[in-house]
Design an enzyme around this catalytic site. Structure first.
Site, mmCIF file in Angstrom:
data_model
loop_
_atom_site.group_PDB
_atom_site.id
_atom_site.type_symbol
_atom_site.label_atom_id
_atom_site.label_comp_id
_atom_site.label_asym_id
_atom_site.label_seq_id
_atom_site.Cartn_x
_atom_site.Cartn_y
_atom_site.Cartn_z
ATOM 1 N N TRP A 102 0.481 -1.283 -0.085
ATOM 2 C CA TRP A 102 0.220 -0.065 -0.003
ATOM 3 C C TRP A 102 0.612 0.919 -0.028
ATOM 4 C CZ3 TRP A 102 -4.495 -0.872 -2.173
ATOM 5 C CH2 TRP A 102 -5.050 -2.258 -1.573
ATOM 6 N N ASP A 172 -1.549 7.175 5.736
ATOM 7 C CA ASP A 172 -2.626 5.516 5.756
ATOM 8 C C ASP A 172 -3.373 4.969 6.908
ATOM 9 O OD1 ASP A 172 -4.603 3.992 4.404
ATOM 10 O OD2 ASP A 172 -2.974 3.327 2.992
ATOM 11 N N LYS A 196 -12.633 -1.651 7.216
ATOM 12 C CA LYS A 196 -12.051 -2.588 7.267
ATOM 13 C C LYS A 196 -12.346 -2.337 9.572
ATOM 14 C CE LYS A 196 -8.694 -1.735 4.621
ATOM 15 N NZ LYS A 196 -9.156 -3.371 3.277
HETATM 16 N N1 PMP Z 1 -4.218 1.631 1.672
HETATM 17 C C1 PMP Z 1 -4.579 0.318 2.492
HETATM 18 C C2 PMP Z 1 -3.327 0.393 3.792
HETATM 19 C C3 PMP Z 1 -5.595 -0.795 2.404
HETATM 20 O O1 PMP Z 1 -5.648 -2.099 3.535
HETATM 21 C C4 PMP Z 1 -6.495 -0.766 1.469
HETATM 22 C C5 PMP Z 1 -7.688 -1.885 0.846
HETATM 23 N N2 PMP Z 1 -7.053 -2.867 0.967
HETATM 24 C C6 PMP Z 1 -5.797 0.203 0.371
HETATM 25 C C7 PMP Z 1 -4.964 1.477 0.968
HETATM 26 C C8 PMP Z 1 -6.779 0.796 -0.576
HETATM 27 O O2 PMP Z 1 -8.142 1.067 -0.206
HETATM 28 P P1 PMP Z 1 -9.793 1.540 -0.948
HETATM 29 O O3 PMP Z 1 -9.931 0.719 -1.659
HETATM 30 O O4 PMP Z 1 -10.447 2.214 -0.041
HETATM 31 O O5 PMP Z 1 -9.222 2.274 -2.455
#
Ligand code: PMP
Length: 361
Positions: A102, A172, A196
């Site tokens: 991520w 994030d 989540k």
């Molecule tokens: N950052 C992290 C740490 C994530 O776990 C995720 C999704 N699993 C995202 C960003 C992306 O999120 P989204 O699907 O809401 O765009």
């Protein structure tokens, strides 16, 4: 009713009292004659819903008035682009802690806007630990430092926020937001997709410190400019009304559980049950994260073979424990146990793990 234990990385389990509350009000919000899915976002009842949501969040995490609370769309993924568009000035640079997939995605988007520097990375160790302090190369001239508080795929989590001096810290927190106490004042921006720890998908919580707004260049597309959403209190266009409603209920539920201190202890306790099961398995279960970087949200481990991992996932599913397969990019096993994941489900997993190891080991 046969609700299963959903170990999926997200969307994930929500508190049952919240689901029951939403179900009760889905035909009619008390005294409104319509559900939250049908009322205008400019109506008095919705004003009350978003107002309560914001109040609950402020109370829950002690979010100071210096920080705005926004509910945006496009997921955490859109924030990967919006952040540099707003806060990485022409000719400037931003620092990134790269702890997994991520944070790599955040870097890739920032590179399209300007200079993204790697302040520290653990790629050489297959993203199994938070980079050691003596490896950090922070640039005091950076416009901001970006971190991922919990890497959902690798299952590594920062034990606490890094000290980055006077440079604005952007986090994030998609997969561990409000899973433990957080000192919001230490951050310039905190953002998280809701699906989540907070609510349904389709709404992204963004907490942004007021002084950051002065740095935003003129002329950005309206929807991609944080100023728009701050000025209009997330109501510039039709917001994700249902998501905001559920986040308000989840925040209320956490407050009723005793707040973030209590929840943080419960989360740590749940995670410890699984890590203990791994550590006491005599090497049958092999943890991915180094002990000091272990995530309390996403617990990642391997079995002696991929065939056994496959069997583990399918036998667990037959026993009402779903979603235990690791992310498609890394394989293995991943147990995601967010705020609303019940301790009984963790206990069920741990006894399944012991039984499975006995039979297969
Ligand atoms: N950052 C992290 C740490 C994530 O776990 C995720 C999704 N699993 C995202 C960003 C992306 O999120 P989204 O699907 O809401 O765009």
């Amino acid at each position: 009713m046969t609700r299963i234990y959903n170990f999926s990385s997200g969307p994930a389990m929500l508190p049952e009292p919240v689901l029951a509350h939403a179900q009760r009000e889905l035909m009619e919000l008390p005294g409104v004659g319509m559900s939250v899915l049908e009322i205008s976002h400019r109506s008095k009842p919705f004003d009350a819903i978003i107002g309560t949501c914001v109040d609950n969040l402020r109370k829950l995490a002690g979010i100071p008035t210096s920080h705005h609370i926004l509910f945006l769309q496009g997921g955490a993924s859109l924030q990967f682009s919006m952040l540099p568009m707003n806060f990485l000035p022409a000719g400037g640079k931003a620092d990134f802690f790269v702890t997994g997939t991520w944070s790599q995605k955040a870097v890739a988007e920032a590179k399209k806007v300007g200079t993204a520097q790697i302040a520290a990375t653990d790629e050489a160790n297959n993203f199994s630990r938070i980079p050691d302090r003596d490896t950090w190369k922070l640039d005091p001239g950076a416009a901001y430092v970006h971190m991922t508080t919990n890497e959902t795929i690798g299952g590594v989590e920062w034990p606490s926020e890094p000290d980055v001096g006077g440079v604005p810290l952007i986090a994030d927190a998609s997969s561990d937001i409000f899973s433990r106490p957080i000192d919001v004042a230490k951050y310039a921006v905190i953002y998280a997709g809701a699906q989540k720890n907070l609510g349904p998908s389709g709404v992204t919580l963004v907490i942004v410190r007021d002084d950051m707004l002065a740095k935003i260049p003129k002329g950005l597309p309206t929807m991609l400019d944080y100023t728009t959403h701050v000025k209009e209190k997330s109501l510039y266009n039709t917001p994700p009304v249902f998501g905001i409603y559920i986040i308000g209920l989840v925040a209320q539920w956490i407050l009723e559980q005793g707040g973030l201190e209590t929840l943080g202890r419960a989360n740590a306790d749940k995670a410890k049950l699984v890590y203990d099961a791994i550590d006491k398995s005599g090497g049958f279960y092999r943890p991915h994260a180094r002990p000091d970087s272990r995530s309390n949200m996403n617990i990642t481990f391997r079995l002696p073979s991929e065939a056994l991992e496959k069997r583990f996932v399918s036998e667990a599913a037959r026993q009402g424990m779903d979603g235990l397969g690791g992310h498609r990019s890394v394989g293995g096993i991943r147990a995601s146990i967010y705020n609303a994941f019940p301790r009984t489900g963790v206990e069920a997993l741990v006894s399944f793990m012991a039984e499975f190891a006995k039979q297969a080991g």
